[in-house]
Design a protein around this motif. Structure first.
Motif, PDB file in Angstrom:
ATOM      1  N   ILE A 144       0.867  -1.176   0.000  1.00 40.88           N
ATOM      2  CA  ILE A 144       0.000   0.000   0.000  1.00 40.88           C
ATOM      3  C   ILE A 144       0.903   1.225   0.000  1.00 40.88           C
ATOM      4  CG2 ILE A 144      -1.796   1.282   1.238  1.00 40.88           C
ATOM      5  CD1 ILE A 144      -2.622  -1.411   2.538  1.00 40.88           C
ATOM      6  N   ASP A 145       0.923   1.934  -1.115  1.00 41.52           N
ATOM      7  CA  ASP A 145       1.755   3.140  -1.246  1.00 41.52           C
ATOM      8  C   ASP A 145       3.203   2.885  -0.834  1.00 41.52           C
ATOM      9  OD1 ASP A 145      -0.449   4.593  -2.146  1.00 41.52           O
ATOM     10  OD2 ASP A 145      -1.033   5.130  -0.100  1.00 41.52           O
ATOM     11  N   GLY A 146       3.774   1.777  -1.267  1.00 35.91           N
ATOM     12  CA  GLY A 146       5.165   1.472  -0.974  1.00 35.91           C
ATOM     13  C   GLY A 146       5.416   0.870   0.400  1.00 35.91           C
ATOM     14  N   VAL A 147       4.366   0.582   1.136  1.00 36.01           N
ATOM     15  CA  VAL A 147       4.485  -0.025   2.458  1.00 36.01           C
ATOM     16  C   VAL A 147       3.954  -1.449   2.369  1.00 36.01           C
ATOM     17  CG1 VAL A 147       3.780   0.100   4.876  1.00 36.01           C
ATOM     18  CG2 VAL A 147       4.111   2.218   3.568  1.00 36.01           C
ATOM     19  N   THR A 148       4.732  -2.413   2.830  1.00 35.01           N
ATOM     20  CA  THR A 148       4.260  -3.793   2.872  1.00 35.01           C
ATOM     21  C   THR A 148       3.426  -3.977   4.131  1.00 35.01           C
ATOM     22  OG1 THR A 148       6.190  -4.614   1.689  1.00 35.01           O
ATOM     23  CG2 THR A 148       4.929  -6.221   2.960  1.00 35.01           C
ATOM     24  N   VAL A 149       2.225  -4.520   3.954  1.00 33.57           N
ATOM     25  CA  VAL A 149       1.338  -4.801   5.083  1.00 33.57           C
ATOM     26  C   VAL A 149       1.121  -6.308   5.141  1.00 33.57           C
ATOM     27  CG1 VAL A 149      -0.933  -4.435   6.119  1.00 33.57           C
ATOM     28  CG2 VAL A 149       0.186  -2.564   4.880  1.00 33.57           C
TER      29      VAL A 149
ATOM     30  N   ARG B 218      15.978  -8.120  11.353  1.00 29.93           N
ATOM     31  CA  ARG B 218      16.354  -8.231   9.936  1.00 29.93           C
ATOM     32  C   ARG B 218      16.114  -6.916   9.199  1.00 29.93           C
ATOM     33  NH1 ARG B 218      15.977 -14.136   7.794  1.00 29.93           N
ATOM     34  NH2 ARG B 218      16.123 -15.289   9.742  1.00 29.93           N
ATOM     35  N   LEU B 219      14.984  -6.268   9.448  1.00 31.58           N
ATOM     36  CA  LEU B 219      14.722  -4.982   8.806  1.00 31.58           C
ATOM     37  C   LEU B 219      15.718  -3.932   9.274  1.00 31.58           C
ATOM     38  CD1 LEU B 219      11.879  -6.274   8.017  1.00 31.58           C
ATOM     39  CD2 LEU B 219      11.088  -3.928   8.119  1.00 31.58           C
ATOM     40  N   GLY B 220      16.047  -3.969  10.557  1.00 35.20           N
ATOM     41  CA  GLY B 220      16.984  -3.008  11.114  1.00 35.20           C
ATOM     42  C   GLY B 220      18.368  -3.088  10.509  1.00 35.20           C
ATOM     43  N   GLU B 221      18.750  -4.277  10.025  1.00 33.65           N
ATOM     44  CA  GLU B 221      20.068  -4.457   9.426  1.00 33.65           C
ATOM     45  C   GLU B 221      20.274  -3.588   8.193  1.00 33.65           C
ATOM     46  OE1 GLU B 221      20.464  -8.666   8.739  1.00 33.65           O
ATOM     47  OE2 GLU B 221      20.835  -9.079  10.867  1.00 33.65           O
ATOM     48  N   TYR B 222      19.182  -3.245   7.499  1.00 36.99           N
ATOM     49  CA  TYR B 222      19.327  -2.396   6.316  1.00 36.99           C
ATOM     50  C   TYR B 222      18.512  -1.105   6.425  1.00 36.99           C
ATOM     51  CZ  TYR B 222      15.014  -4.777   4.830  1.00 36.99           C
ATOM     52  OH  TYR B 222      13.741  -5.288   4.772  1.00 36.99           O
ATOM     53  N   GLY B 223      18.116  -0.735   7.645  1.00 36.76           N
ATOM     54  CA  GLY B 223      17.443   0.535   7.866  1.00 36.76           C
ATOM     55  C   GLY B 223      15.952   0.524   7.592  1.00 36.76           C
ATOM     56  N   GLY B 224      15.357  -0.661   7.515  1.00 34.02           N
ATOM     57  CA  GLY B 224      13.911  -0.753   7.295  1.00 34.02           C
ATOM     58  C   GLY B 224      13.112  -0.353   8.530  1.00 34.02           C
ATOM     59  N   VAL B 225      11.880   0.061   8.299  1.00 32.34           N
ATOM     60  CA  VAL B 225      10.984   0.485   9.374  1.00 32.34           C
ATOM     61  C   VAL B 225       9.996  -0.640   9.650  1.00 32.34           C
ATOM     62  CG1 VAL B 225       9.213   2.167  10.030  1.00 32.34           C
ATOM     63  CG2 VAL B 225      11.200   2.896   8.702  1.00 32.34           C
TER      64      VAL B 225
ATOM     65  N   ASP C  66      13.978 -11.312   3.552  1.00 35.45           N
ATOM     66  CA  ASP C  66      15.336 -11.534   3.034  1.00 35.45           C
ATOM     67  C   ASP C  66      15.428 -11.307   1.530  1.00 35.45           C
ATOM     68  OD1 ASP C  66      16.167 -12.105   5.604  1.00 35.45           O
ATOM     69  OD2 ASP C  66      16.192 -14.280   5.308  1.00 35.45           O
ATOM     70  N   SER C  67      14.373 -11.635   0.787  1.00 33.87           N
ATOM     71  CA  SER C  67      14.447 -11.490  -0.675  1.00 33.87           C
ATOM     72  C   SER C  67      14.004 -10.112  -1.152  1.00 33.87           C
ATOM     73  CB  SER C  67      13.617 -12.580  -1.368  1.00 33.87           C
ATOM     74  OG  SER C  67      12.253 -12.450  -1.045  1.00 33.87           O
ATOM     75  N   VAL C  68      12.930  -9.564  -0.581  1.00 32.75           N
ATOM     76  CA  VAL C  68      12.389  -8.280  -1.042  1.00 32.75           C
ATOM     77  C   VAL C  68      13.051  -7.095  -0.339  1.00 32.75           C
ATOM     78  CG1 VAL C  68      10.273  -6.897  -1.195  1.00 32.75           C
ATOM     79  CG2 VAL C  68      10.200  -9.344  -1.681  1.00 32.75           C
ATOM     80  N   LYS C  69      13.422  -7.283   0.915  1.00 33.39           N
ATOM     81  CA  LYS C  69      13.978  -6.212   1.751  1.00 33.39           C
ATOM     82  C   LYS C  69      13.072  -4.976   1.755  1.00 33.39           C
ATOM     83  CE  LYS C  69      18.781  -7.649   1.642  1.00 33.39           C
ATOM     84  NZ  LYS C  69      18.489  -8.848   2.315  1.00 33.39           N
ATOM     85  N   PRO C  70      11.834  -5.149   2.246  1.00 27.58           N
ATOM     86  CA  PRO C  70      10.914  -4.010   2.262  1.00 27.58           C
ATOM     87  C   PRO C  70      11.453  -2.884   3.146  1.00 27.58           C
ATOM     88  CG  PRO C  70      10.072  -5.764   3.660  1.00 27.58           C
ATOM     89  CD  PRO C  70      11.272  -6.314   2.940  1.00 27.58           C
ATOM     90  N   GLN C  71      11.305  -1.661   2.682  1.00 31.02           N
ATOM     91  CA  GLN C  71      11.767  -0.508   3.469  1.00 31.02           C
ATOM     92  C   GLN C  71      10.826  -0.201   4.629  1.00 31.02           C
ATOM     93  OE1 GLN C  71      14.752   1.236   3.300  1.00 31.02           O
ATOM     94  NE2 GLN C  71      15.144  -0.607   2.109  1.00 31.02           N
ATOM     95  N   LYS C  72       9.552  -0.553   4.453  1.00 36.54           N
ATOM     96  CA  LYS C  72       8.547  -0.287   5.482  1.00 36.54           C
ATOM     97  C   LYS C  72       7.634  -1.498   5.574  1.00 36.54           C
ATOM     98  CE  LYS C  72       8.801   4.480   4.157  1.00 36.54           C
ATOM     99  NZ  LYS C  72       8.646   5.068   2.863  1.00 36.54           N
ATOM    100  N   LEU C  73       7.486  -2.040   6.795  1.00 40.99           N
ATOM    101  CA  LEU C  73       6.668  -3.230   7.005  1.00 40.99           C
ATOM    102  C   LEU C  73       5.755  -3.028   8.206  1.00 40.99           C
ATOM    103  CD1 LEU C  73       5.988  -6.249   6.447  1.00 40.99           C
ATOM    104  CD2 LEU C  73       7.878  -6.829   7.988  1.00 40.99           C
ATOM    105  N   ILE C  74       4.475  -3.238   7.970  1.00 41.29           N
ATOM    106  CA  ILE C  74       3.484  -3.212   9.046  1.00 41.29           C
ATOM    107  C   ILE C  74       2.971  -4.634   9.235  1.00 41.29           C
ATOM    108  CG2 ILE C  74       1.205  -2.406   9.788  1.00 41.29           C
ATOM    109  CD1 ILE C  74       1.665   0.092   8.014  1.00 41.29           C
ATOM    110  N   ILE C  75       3.042  -5.126  10.459  1.00 41.68           N
ATOM    111  CA  ILE C  75       2.420  -6.398  10.803  1.00 41.68           C
ATOM    112  C   ILE C  75       1.085  -6.031  11.442  1.00 41.68           C
ATOM    113  CG2 ILE C  75       2.583  -8.532  12.130  1.00 41.68           C
ATOM    114  CD1 ILE C  75       4.835  -8.365  10.129  1.00 41.68           C
ATOM    115  N   ASP C  76      -0.007  -6.355  10.761  1.00 37.10           N
ATOM    116  CA  ASP C  76      -1.346  -5.947  11.202  1.00 37.10           C
ATOM    117  C   ASP C  76      -2.073  -7.133  11.843  1.00 37.10           C
ATOM    118  OD1 ASP C  76      -3.727  -4.663  11.611  1.00 37.10           O
ATOM    119  OD2 ASP C  76      -4.282  -4.572   9.499  1.00 37.10           O
TER     120      ASP C  76
END
Length: 117
Positions: A12-17, A74-81, A43-53
């Motif tokens: 959704i608008d560049g955010v993985t939900v 894992r997200l923190g390793e590459y600066g993901g939110v 690990d494969s997509v490396k989403p920049q923003k991830l919401i677990i709903d």
């Protein structure tokens, strides 16, 4: 959209939900399936923003907490939110008791999490 019997992954608008098709995540098989899917996705997509709903989820096992910490790391390793939304009061208490409410960004619903970005 990517989905399985338990997990849905939408953008959704560049955010993985990540949302769930079940109200309880407690079986060993369910948690293992979820772990595999989420870890492979991150690990494969490396989403920049991830919401677990967790909207609609009433209960999850303690193994789920370990998975959330691992995904956050894992997200923190590459600066993901990493954010969590839609927890009911019972799940919210679990995050407070375990002090994970200090580690994770928690939002009452998906829209508020999306609005915070």
């Amino acid at each position: 959209m990517v989905g399985s019997k338990i997990l849905n992954l939408n953008s959704i608008d560049g955010v993985t939900v990540a949302s769930f098709n079940v109200t309880s995540i407690c079986g060993v098989t369910d948690v293992e399936e979820l772990s595999t899917e989420l870890r492979q996705y991150v690990d494969s997509v490396k989403p920049q923003k991830l919401i677990i709903d967790f909207e609609g989820v009433k209960f999850f096992s303690s193994q789920m907490l370990g998975l959330l910490v691992d995904i956050w790391r894992r997200l923190g390793e590459y600066g993901g939110v990493f954010m969590i939304s839609g927890t009911n009061p019972q799940l919210g208490r679990v995050f407070k008791i375990t002090n994970l409410d200090k580690l994770f960004k928690l939002y009452p619903d998906r829209q508020q999490a999306l609005n915070s970005i």
